[in-house]
Design an enzyme around this catalytic site. Structure first.
Site, PDB file in Angstrom:
ATOM      1  N   HIS A 201       5.162   4.509  12.757  1.00 19.19           N
ATOM      2  CA  HIS A 201       5.488   4.428  11.580  1.00 19.19           C
ATOM      3  C   HIS A 201       6.474   5.606  10.482  1.00 19.19           C
ATOM      4  O   HIS A 201       5.798   6.661  10.960  1.00 19.19           O
ATOM      5  CB  HIS A 201       3.777   4.577  10.682  1.00 19.19           C
ATOM      6  CG  HIS A 201       4.124   4.891   9.396  1.00 19.19           C
ATOM      7  ND1 HIS A 201       3.432   3.922   8.577  1.00 19.19           N
ATOM      8  CD2 HIS A 201       3.986   5.535   8.882  1.00 19.19           C
ATOM      9  CE1 HIS A 201       3.496   4.094   7.014  1.00 19.19           C
ATOM     10  NE2 HIS A 201       3.458   5.203   7.089  1.00 19.19           N
TER      11      HIS A 201
ATOM     12  N   HIS B 154       8.990   7.296   7.446  1.00 16.21           N
ATOM     13  CA  HIS B 154       9.235   7.530   6.270  1.00 16.21           C
ATOM     14  C   HIS B 154      11.740   8.077   6.926  1.00 16.21           C
ATOM     15  O   HIS B 154      11.407   8.547   7.665  1.00 16.21           O
ATOM     16  CB  HIS B 154       9.608   8.711   5.432  1.00 16.21           C
ATOM     17  CG  HIS B 154       7.825   7.977   5.703  1.00 16.21           C
ATOM     18  ND1 HIS B 154       7.861   7.430   3.932  1.00 16.21           N
ATOM     19  CD2 HIS B 154       6.837   7.513   5.902  1.00 16.21           C
ATOM     20  CE1 HIS B 154       6.351   6.945   3.762  1.00 16.21           C
ATOM     21  NE2 HIS B 154       5.890   7.020   5.102  1.00 16.21           N
TER      22      HIS B 154
ATOM     23  N   CYS C 168       5.236   9.986  -0.864  1.00 15.76           N
ATOM     24  CA  CYS C 168       4.114  10.952  -0.610  1.00 15.76           C
ATOM     25  C   CYS C 168       3.701  12.155  -1.061  1.00 15.76           C
ATOM     26  O   CYS C 168       4.637  12.450  -2.000  1.00 15.76           O
ATOM     27  CB  CYS C 168       4.180  11.757   1.433  1.00 15.76           C
ATOM     28  SG  CYS C 168       3.013  12.786   1.646  1.00 15.76           S
TER      29      CYS C 168
ATOM     30  N   ASN D  64       9.103   4.619   2.908  1.00 15.77           N
ATOM     31  CA  ASN D  64       9.510   4.158   4.329  1.00 15.77           C
ATOM     32  C   ASN D  64      10.726   3.841   4.366  1.00 15.77           C
ATOM     33  O   ASN D  64      11.035   3.019   3.761  1.00 15.77           O
ATOM     34  CB  ASN D  64       8.310   3.298   4.585  1.00 15.77           C
ATOM     35  CG  ASN D  64       7.103   3.658   3.928  1.00 15.77           C
ATOM     36  OD1 ASN D  64       6.707   3.537   2.708  1.00 15.77           O
ATOM     37  ND2 ASN D  64       5.831   3.515   5.517  1.00 15.77           N
TER      38      ASN D  64
ATOM     39  N   ARG E 118       0.548  -1.158   0.271  1.00 17.23           N
ATOM     40  CA  ARG E 118      -0.010  -0.320   0.333  1.00 17.23           C
ATOM     41  C   ARG E 118       0.800   0.903  -0.346  1.00 17.23           C
ATOM     42  O   ARG E 118       1.410   2.037  -0.930  1.00 17.23           O
ATOM     43  CB  ARG E 118      -0.687  -0.062   0.941  1.00 17.23           C
ATOM     44  CG  ARG E 118      -1.883   1.254   1.263  1.00 17.23           C
ATOM     45  CD  ARG E 118      -1.598   2.414   1.766  1.00 17.23           C
ATOM     46  NE  ARG E 118      -1.207   2.728   2.723  1.00 17.23           N
ATOM     47  CZ  ARG E 118      -1.126   3.441   2.900  1.00 17.23           C
ATOM     48  NH1 ARG E 118      -1.507   4.651   1.808  1.00 17.23           N
ATOM     49  NH2 ARG E 118      -0.534   4.090   4.291  1.00 17.23           N
ATOM     50  N   ASP E 119       1.638   1.500   1.319  1.00 21.19           N
ATOM     51  CA  ASP E 119       2.375   2.664   1.543  1.00 21.19           C
ATOM     52  C   ASP E 119       3.490   2.339   0.383  1.00 21.19           C
ATOM     53  O   ASP E 119       4.140   3.497  -0.666  1.00 21.19           O
ATOM     54  CB  ASP E 119       2.593   3.562   2.791  1.00 21.19           C
ATOM     55  CG  ASP E 119       2.843   4.398   2.574  1.00 21.19           C
ATOM     56  OD1 ASP E 119       2.445   5.112   2.708  1.00 21.19           O
ATOM     57  OD2 ASP E 119       3.428   4.495   3.956  1.00 21.19           O
TER      58      ASP E 119
HETATM   59 MG    MG Z   1       3.929   6.526   5.025  1.00 22.17          MG
END
Ligand code: MG
Length: 307
Positions: free
Chosen positions: A214, A216, A247, A256, A22-23
């Protein structure tokens, strides 16, 4: 297989939530097919991942990389103890997620209005109302809810974020049935000192919910932040195979933190994850081939140690 491939047996456990599908993929120019995403998810599970952010139920016109979430969920191999997480930002997305059979719903609630308005089309206060509605709809389904508080360490629009504001958002989230609350450094601006302070601050209002972080690695502080979180007592970390991700509102934002690099750091620090470092490294390389891009992760290039 090296002795430390999944971390030392019997050691303290840190849970990895794999967010690559996903990310990791949502900001890439190249769109992976649903079939490729199913393969990525199933192979990550085979490598030992037990929670994986598999899909997001956002408008495919806005995020074409995430189209076909239903197809992906229908294709993945289900197994006991494995959670396929769906990201949801509104009740329409929730209906899709429930129909697609996600094991867990994650809702992102930004700490800042600047990001929330641009990413989600509403203010933080309105998003907290949306969350309350999602929480009500989920009650009785048996599907656990987790909430990720994004832009908790800095916002691309509002700049510095007052920790008191993040604590207040977490306090409001803890009014819902969310079983886990995450602090996300969405644009990779945080430093370890901030992590230590913010984790301590939110722990007081999180009402016993599990805390997740979470990060990055946009400014090369992502791994130091992850270690600071573990030292502050956090036992659940998001990471992305290969270190892909970005992002849409932070043009220079790199990925990430990479799962394989994080595993190396944690395992060599005496922590167990249950995720195979060699398996993760191979998958990071596989993603690089599929995306036609060098993975930001270092482990695939440097190799494990001892070899
Ligand atoms: Mg993220």
């Amino acid at each position: 297989m090296a002795a430390n491939d999944r971390g030392p047996e019997g050691a303290e456990h840190v849970e990895i939530v794999e967010v690559g599908p996903r990310d990791g993929l949502q900001n890439e120019d190249r769109v992976l097919s649903a079939e490729d995403r199913v393969e990525l998810i199933d192979r990550a599970v085979a490598a030992g991942v037990r929670r994986i952010e598999a899909v997001s139920f956002v408008n495919p016109k806005r995020v074409p990389q995430m189209a076909g979430a239903e197809e992906v969920m229908a294709g993945v191999t289900r197994a006991p103890g494995v959670s396929h997480i769906g990201l949801v930002l509104n009740r329409r997305g929730l209906d899709r997620a429930v129909a697609a059979g996600v094991s867990e719903v994650n809702v992102a609630v930004p700490a800042t209005d600047g990001f929330c308005v641009r990413n989600q089309g509403c203010t933080v206060s309105e998003m907290l109302d949306v969350l309350a509605g999602i929480d009500t709809d989920l009650a009785g389904t048996g599907i656990p809810l987790s909430v990720t508080v994004s832009t908790a360490f800095g916002c691309p629009f509002d700049g510095e974020v007052d920790p008191a504001r993040v604590v207040e958002v977490v306090r409001r989230v803890a009014d819902t049935g969310a079983v886990e609350i995450a602090l996300a450094d969405t644009i990779g601006v945080g430093v370890p000192h901030q992590v230590t302070e913010l984790v301590a601050g939110v722990a007081k209002v999180a009402d016993g919910r599990t805390l997740r972080c979470h990060f990055h690695n946009t400014r090369n502080t992502g791994y130091a932040n992850a270690l600071a979180a573990v030292e502050a007592g956090v036992r659940v970390l998001d990471s992305s195979l290969g270190g892909f991700g970005g992002c849409p509102f932070a043009p220079a934002a790199t990925g990430n933190i990479a799962t394989e690099d994080l595993l190396y750091l944690l395992h060599r620090s005496g922590l167990h994850t249950g995720v195979s470092l060699s398996g993760a490294a191979a998958l990071g390389e596989w993603m690089g081939q599929r995306l036609d891009k060098q993975p930001p992760a270092y482990l695939g290039r440097a190799g494990n140690f001892p070899a």
